[in-house]
Design an enzyme around this catalytic site. Structure first.
Site, PDB file in Angstrom:
ATOM      1  N   GLY A 135      31.747  42.881  54.086  1.00  0.00           N
ATOM      2  CA  GLY A 135      32.015  43.914  55.083  1.00  0.00           C
ATOM      3  C   GLY A 135      33.288  43.641  55.859  1.00  0.00           C
TER       4      GLY A 135
ATOM      5  N   LYS B 269      37.594  34.798  46.026  1.00  0.00           N
ATOM      6  CA  LYS B 269      36.753  33.750  45.428  1.00  0.00           C
ATOM      7  C   LYS B 269      37.011  33.584  43.942  1.00  0.00           C
ATOM      8  CE  LYS B 269      33.934  37.631  45.554  1.00  0.00           C
ATOM      9  NZ  LYS B 269      33.943  38.686  46.594  1.00  0.00           N
TER      10      LYS B 269
ATOM     11  N   VAL C 279      48.919  41.079  52.584  1.00  0.00           N
ATOM     12  CA  VAL C 279      49.040  41.735  51.283  1.00  0.00           C
ATOM     13  C   VAL C 279      47.657  42.205  50.860  1.00  0.00           C
ATOM     14  CG1 VAL C 279      49.765  41.486  48.893  1.00  0.00           C
ATOM     15  CG2 VAL C 279      50.992  40.259  50.698  1.00  0.00           C
TER      16      VAL C 279
ATOM     17  N   THR D 187      39.460  47.366  52.764  1.00  0.00           N
ATOM     18  CA  THR D 187      38.524  47.223  53.880  1.00  0.00           C
ATOM     19  C   THR D 187      38.820  45.984  54.712  1.00  0.00           C
ATOM     20  OG1 THR D 187      36.811  48.381  52.635  1.00  0.00           O
ATOM     21  CG2 THR D 187      36.097  46.996  54.463  1.00  0.00           C
TER      22      THR D 187
ATOM     23  N   LYS E  57      31.286  31.742  43.805  1.00  0.00           N
ATOM     24  CA  LYS E  57      31.066  31.115  45.110  1.00  0.00           C
ATOM     25  C   LYS E  57      30.368  29.767  44.974  1.00  0.00           C
ATOM     26  CE  LYS E  57      30.668  35.739  47.123  1.00  0.00           C
ATOM     27  NZ  LYS E  57      29.737  36.754  47.654  1.00  0.00           N
TER      28      LYS E  57
END
Length: 436
Positions: free
Chosen positions: A311, A109, A12, A16, A209
């Site tokens: 990334g 996060k 889902v 990227t 984080k």
């Protein structure tokens, strides 16, 4: 490899990272299957825009408009959520899947920082996995490192560079001597920063984080609201030059410590703040969009994790690592111990911490201003190690940078209160703590 039923996935979110997961499974599918002990198959996909070109062939997968239906489908073993957001559809989907006893993998996060404890309890109630390796530091296996590799240790401190956008901006300012606003614009053009960079440059992303790492490291309940957060938008190129002259580099550092007394945790300190990092410290050499985390254990010593923090490839790698764990039936509590054993902590009094600080003032160019600042520091009980004063031709003001001797940080706060009404100051002072 013995033939075993494949692990069937629904993905889902096809941005990227979602597209990267599909690409990774296509390229490394045989290797992943050998390591997982069975094949990993994508059965269904879902996202907001069905017609968007994502650079991968999606024709082999069933498109699902109602993502909530994935929680109850018998032909799907695990759901992977990559849509983001602390609440809304992502949280609803997580609750539906875990409530139905379906393993759940996420890179979210914000959702884990805000709702991770409740989700962990639900996963334990239904006996399934909640995995989130990709939520912290992208492809760097720091979650596994703390939850598994360092599980036998009492962790005294965990800290690091947790946001690649901020690190790219600061290290570029350092290299080129460029102003913050110009580097931010370049970072947005290159895709390192979002069109709205607030979560990154104001430290919120790093704080999400850090709160997750603190829970894992110390066995405490996640406490994102009590993270003290200062971002980098007010760091000047002049600050970076002065730091370099003093033997430091400026990095946005998230730091957490759990104060212990008699073996029991008695206070949780969590702070995201620009810091002066000594040039001989490993964090000073983390440049560009990299992330790095340091954990200090009582038996293992200092552990250092470094790598790409975002990334397509690195984040997809972390997501698939979690999927492999599920394929192997390697579950375990989401936060390294049962949720009921996680300790609730009071917020530690940061003002009682002992340390050194860098204070930067932009002031009017007139006699007596430096004396006014040093008098405020004297009255607050702050001892001065060094003073730098430089003209700032572009605004007609003067930059005064002061490094303090070690002392209670509450005294530095007192200095700012004493100078708060001064008409000698051109803007708010900047305080950066020194990583010693």
């Amino acid at each position: 490899m013995t033939e075993t039923a494949p692990l069937r996935l629904a993905i889902v979110g096809l941005g990227t990272v979602g597209a990267g997961v599909i690409r990774l499974l296509e390229v490394n599918g045989d290797l992943v299957a050998r390591r997982a002990g069975r094949r990993i198959e994508v059965v269904a996909i879902s996202a907001r825009d069905r017609n968007k070109d994502r650079g991968v062939d999606l024709s082999a997968y069933e498109w699902v408009d109602d993502m909530g239906s994935l929680a109850t489908r018998n032909d799907i073993d695990t759901v992977v959520e990559l849509i983001g957001g602390s609440d809304g559809p992502a949280l609803t989907l997580a609750r539906q899947c875990l409530g139905q006893g379906k393993p759940f993998v996420t890179a979210n996060k914000a959702m884990i920082a805000h709702h991770g404890l409740d989700l962990a309890r639900e996963a334990e109630r239904t006996g399934v996995a909640l995995k989130y390796e990709a939520a912290v530091a992208g492809g760097v296996p720091v979650i596994k490192g703390l939850r598994e590799g360092a599980a036998a240790n009492r962790i005294m401190r965990v800290y690091g560079i947790l946001n690649g956008t901020c690190n790219f901006i600061l290290s570029t300012m350092e290299r080129d001597g460029t102003a913050f606003a110009d580097v931010l614009e370049d970072a947005q053009a290159k895709g390192y920063a979002e069109a709205d960079p607030t979560f990154d440059i104001d430290g919120i992303d790093a704080a999400h984080k850090l709160s997750i790492l603190a829970s894992l490291a110390f066995g405490t309940e996640i406490d994102f609201p009590d993270v003290d957060i200062t971002g980098i938008r007010h760091v000047l190129a002049a600050d970076i030059r002065e730091a370099a002259a003093l033997g430091y580099k400026i990095r946005l550092v998230g730091m957490a410590e759990c104060e212990a007394e008699g073996g029991e945790n008695v206070g949780l300190f969590q702070r995201v703040h620009p810091m002066l990092v000594p040039t001989d410290h490993p964090l000073a050499h983390v440049d560009g969009a990299l992330n790095a985390v340091v954990a200090e254990g009582n038996f293992v010593g200092r552990l250092f994790f470094q790598g790409p923090g975002a990334g397509e490839g690195p984040t997809a790698s972390a997501v698939v690592a979690d999927i492999i764990d599920i394929a192997r039936d390697e579950y375990g509590p989401a936060f390294a111990m049962p949720a009921e054993w996680l300790q609730r902590q009071v917020k530690a009094d940061a003002g009682q911490r002992i340390g050194r600080a860098y204070l930067r003032f932009l002031v009017k160019d007139r006699p007596g201003v430096l004396a006014e600042i040093t008098a405020a520091m004297r009255d607050a009980g702050v001892s001065i190690e060094s003073v730098i004063q430089r003209a700032q031709h572009e605004d007609g003001g003067v930059l005064v940078a002061i490094v303090t001797h070690a002392g209670a940080l509450s005294c530095v706060e007192d200095v700012l209160r004493r100078l708060g009404g001064s008409d000698s100051l051109l803007g708010a002072p900047m305080v950066m703590h020194i990583l010693d």
